[in-house]
Design a protein around this motif. Structure first.
Motif, PDB file in Angstrom:
ATOM      1  N   GLU A 117       0.837  -1.202   0.000  1.00  0.00           N
ATOM      2  CA  GLU A 117       0.000   0.000   0.000  1.00  0.00           C
ATOM      3  C   GLU A 117       0.874   1.256   0.000  1.00  0.00           C
ATOM      4  N   SER A 170      -8.062   0.580   4.562  1.00  0.00           N
ATOM      5  CA  SER A 170      -8.837   0.200   5.747  1.00  0.00           C
ATOM      6  C   SER A 170      -9.262  -1.257   5.595  1.00  0.00           C
ATOM      7  N   ASP A 171      -9.749  -1.840   6.677  1.00  0.00           N
ATOM      8  CA  ASP A 171     -10.223  -3.225   6.613  1.00  0.00           C
ATOM      9  C   ASP A 171     -11.380  -3.351   5.621  1.00  0.00           C
ATOM     10  N   GLU A 172     -12.226  -2.336   5.589  1.00  0.00           N
ATOM     11  CA  GLU A 172     -13.354  -2.347   4.649  1.00  0.00           C
ATOM     12  C   GLU A 172     -12.846  -2.307   3.211  1.00  0.00           C
ATOM     13  N   ARG A 177     -15.577  -7.674   6.631  1.00  0.00           N
ATOM     14  CA  ARG A 177     -14.611  -6.744   7.206  1.00  0.00           C
ATOM     15  C   ARG A 177     -14.057  -7.261   8.531  1.00  0.00           C
ATOM     16  N   ALA A 188     -10.164  -7.929   9.671  1.00  0.00           N
ATOM     17  CA  ALA A 188      -9.557  -7.408  10.892  1.00  0.00           C
ATOM     18  C   ALA A 188      -8.915  -8.528  11.708  1.00  0.00           C
ATOM     19  N   ARG A 215      -5.780  -9.668   9.893  1.00  0.00           N
ATOM     20  CA  ARG A 215      -4.743  -8.635  10.000  1.00  0.00           C
ATOM     21  C   ARG A 215      -4.096  -8.686  11.384  1.00  0.00           C
ATOM     22  N   PRO A 224      -3.903  -1.486  12.818  1.00  0.00           N
ATOM     23  CA  PRO A 224      -5.014  -0.982  12.018  1.00  0.00           C
ATOM     24  C   PRO A 224      -4.583   0.184  11.132  1.00  0.00           C
ATOM     25  N   SER A 225      -5.444   0.525  10.184  1.00  0.00           N
ATOM     26  CA  SER A 225      -5.113   1.539   9.184  1.00  0.00           C
ATOM     27  C   SER A 225      -4.792   2.889   9.832  1.00  0.00           C
ATOM     28  N   ALA A 226      -5.479   3.237  10.910  1.00  0.00           N
ATOM     29  CA  ALA A 226      -5.224   4.531  11.560  1.00  0.00           C
ATOM     30  C   ALA A 226      -3.791   4.605  12.081  1.00  0.00           C
ATOM     31  N   ARG A 231      -1.373   4.777   9.102  1.00  0.00           N
ATOM     32  CA  ARG A 231      -1.396   6.115   8.491  1.00  0.00           C
ATOM     33  C   ARG A 231      -0.602   7.101   9.347  1.00  0.00           C
TER      34      ARG A 231
END
Length: 470
Positions: free
Chosen positions: A420, A427-429, A444, A448, A451, A458-460, A463
Motif C-alpha cells: 500500500e 482500511s479493513d473495509e 470486514r 480485521a 490482520r 489498524p489503518s489509523a 497512516r
C-alpha cells in the motif's frame, strides 16, 4: 426369598491394541531426527541389525562379538525384548517388572523430550469429558492451534467444516481454554491474557478495560488508558506490570527447539509428463536390515539357553523394527501423495492456490483414520520448488464466507498491506472490497481478525506512522 443375586452375561465389542501396534503408532509420529536417534540406539543394542545394504563380502560379527553385545546389554540393566521396546519412556500395556515391554534407560534418554502441545492437551481432554461428540470437536480444535497455542481459525468456519452447530464448537473451545498451560486456545492476545488473569482471580473491570484497549498500551498512551480503566497512574503501572508477567505465547513451552534448516521428509516436484512426482526423501530414511546370515551362523554354535533366548529376542525385535519402518514410510508417502493431489494448485501456483483441507477429507480419501493422518503430519515436512513447509501447513479451514483457505487469504491481505502507498492506506473495509473483486468473499471483521493474526496494526496506526516518516 428376600433378596436374589442375578448373573448376567453381556456380549460386546472392544478394540484391544497390542503393544506392537501401540509402538508402531508411536513410531509413525516421530520426526526423522528422533527416528534416527531411535534407530541408532537399536543398531548399537542389537547385533543382528545392520545399517544399509549387507554385502556378501562384508565381514560379519564373530561369536565373541555377539556375546559381548549381550553382556553390554545386561551391564546396562536392559535387555532386548520380544516385540518393540516402549518409545518415549512409555511401557507397553500389560507389562510388569523387567520382563516384556521393559523401559530401557538408554533408549528413554535418546528420545527424551517434552510431550507436544497437542499430546499434552489431548491427555487433559481425555480426563475432562467422556462425551464422544465434544471430544471429537475438542481434538479438532487442539490440532488447529498454532505453535503459540492460539486458535487462528474462526469457530464458525470450524463448525461449518465439521458440520456441527457453532454452539458445540464454542462449548468445546471453552473446555480447551480451561486446560494447562493457562491461556491456550485463545483467539487473540487479549483473550489469552484474560484467561490467565481469570485463573489468578485478577480479571476485574479495570483489567477487562485494559485488555480491551491494549492498542493504547502499545502506543504508550497512558493518559487515555487511565481514563478508560478508571484508575490513577500508580494503579495503572501495577496493572501493566502484572500484564507483563503473563505468558503471551503459552504453547511455545511445548515447542521443540527449532533447527536452522527444515529438512523435508517428502519431496513434491513436477514430473516430465506434467504431473506431480511425490517421493520420500532418501536422506531422511533410515536403512537397516536383519542380517539373517549372521543369525544362522551364530544359532549353530550357541549352547546356553540364555544365549539362545537372547538371540531369539534380537531377531524378533529386528524383524518388528524393519517391518514397522517400511510401513511407516508407506503411510507417510500415501498421506503426502493425497495432500499433493488435493493441494495441486498450491504446488503449481503458490499461496494463492492453497485450498481448505481437513484431516477428515484426507483420511476418507485414502481409507485411514483421522488420528493416523494427524500423527503423520506431526513433525514432518514437505519439500517443494517454493521451499520446505511443515506438513501441517497444508491443513486449514476455509474462510466463513467462501471456499478459499484462510491461510491464503491472510497471505493476500499481508501482500495488499505490504504494497500500500503512504497516501492510500487501506482500511479493513477497503481490503474486504478488493478481495471481493478478486472473487474472495470476506467480511470486514474477518479481515480485521486476519490482520491482527499477522500482527499488522489498524489503518489509523499505519497512516500515523507514514505521516511521522514523512
Amino acid at each position: 426369598m428376600s433378596a436374589m443375586q442375578r448373573l448376567e452375561l453381556r456380549q460386546g465389542q472392544s478394540l484391544t491394541m497390542t503393544p506392537q501396534l501401540v509402538q508402531s503408532i508411536k513410531l509413525l509420529q516421530l520426526s526423522h531426527a528422533e527416528l534416527a536417534a531411535y534407530v541408532a540406539a537399536e543398531l548399537e543394542r542389537n547385533p543382528l541389525l545392520q545399517e544399509g545394504e549387507i554385502r556378501a563380502d562384508a565381514p560379519g560379527l564373530s561369536l565373541a562379538d555377539f556375546l559381548r553385545a549381550k553382556q553390554k546389554a545386561q551391564a546396562a540393566g536392559s535387555r532386548i525384548v520380544p516385540g518393540p521396546p516402549p518409545l518415549r519412556g512409555q511401557a507397553a500395556s500389560g507389562a510388569s517388572g523387567p520382563a516384556h515391554g521393559e523401559i530401557r534407560p538408554e533408549l528413554e534418554e535418546t528420545l527424551a523430550r517434552t510431550a507436544s502441545l497437542a499430546e499434552h492437551l489431548e491427555a487433559q481432554l481425555d480426563l475432562a469429558t467422556s462425551d464422544p461428540h465434544l471430544r471429537t470437536i475438542g481434538e479438532h480444535l487442539i490440532h488447529s492451534l498454532d505453535e503459540a497455542g492460539y486458535l487462528r481459525d474462526d469457530p464458525a468456519d470450524i463448525a461449518a467444516h465439521l458440520d456441527v452447530p457453532c454452539v458445540d464448537v464454542e462449548a468445546a473451545l471453552q473446555l480447551v481454554q480451561t486446560f494447562e498451560p493457562a491461556g491456550v486456545g485463545a483467539r487473540n492476545l487479549a483473550e489469552c491474557l484474560g484467561i490467565q488473569l481469570k485463573e489468578h482471580g485478577r480479571l476485574d473491570p479495570a483489567m477487562q478495560a485494559l485488555l480491551q484497549h491494549l492498542h493504547l498500551a502499545a502506543r504508550q498512551d497512558f493518559a487515555a488508558l487511565r481514563k478508560v480503566c478508571g484508575v490513577d497512574g500508580e494503579d495503572l503501572a501495577a496493572m501493566l506490570a502484572e500484564i507483563r508477567r503473563l505468558e503471551p505465547k503459552p504453547g511455545l513451552a511445548f515447542t521443540p527447539a527449532r533447527v536452522d534448516v527444515l529438512v523435508p521428509d517428502v519431496l513434491v516436484r513436477p514430473a516430465p509428463d506434467g504431473s506431480l512426482a511425490v517421493e520420500l526423501n532418501p536422506e531422511t530414511l533410515p536403512r537397516i536390515l536383519l542380517d539373517r546370515t549372521y543369525y544362522a551362523e551364530v544359532a549353530k554354535v550357541l549352547n546356553k539357553e540364555e544365549d539362545k533366548s537372547f538371540l531369539s529376542e534380537c531377531v524378533q525385535t529386528a524383524s518388528w523394527l524393519t517391518r514397522s519402518l517400511e510401513q511407516r514410510a508407506k503411510t507417510i508417502l500415501k498421506v503426502a501423495a493425497e495432500i499433493a493431489r488435493q493441494q495441486e494448485d498450491f504446488f503449481r501456483t503458490g499461496m494463492a492456490g492453497l485450498r481448505p483441507l481437513t484431516l477428515k477429507s484426507v483420511a476418507e480419501a485414502i481409507g485411514m483414520h483421522e488420528s493416523t493422518i494427524s500423527r503423520v503430519a506431526a513433525n514432518k515436512a514437505i519439500g517443494t520448488e517454493r521451499g520446505t513447509y511443515p506438513m501441517k501447513f497444508f491443513f486449514g479451514a476455509a474462510t466463513g464466507e467462501g471456499e478459499h483457505a484462510a491461510k491464503a487469504v491472510r497471505h493476500r491481505i499481508g501482500q495488499m498491506i505490504g504494497t500500500e502507498k503512504p497516501d492510500d492506506v487501506l482500511s479493513d473495509e477497503a481490503i474486504a472490497h478488493k478481495l471481493k473483486q478478486e472473487g474472495i468473499q470476506v467480511a470486514r471483521r474477518t479481515v480485521a481478525k486476519y490482520r491482527e493474526a499477522l500482527r499488522i496494526p489498524p489503518s489509523a496506526d499505519r497512516r500515523r506512522r507514514h505521516s511521522h516518516k514523512a
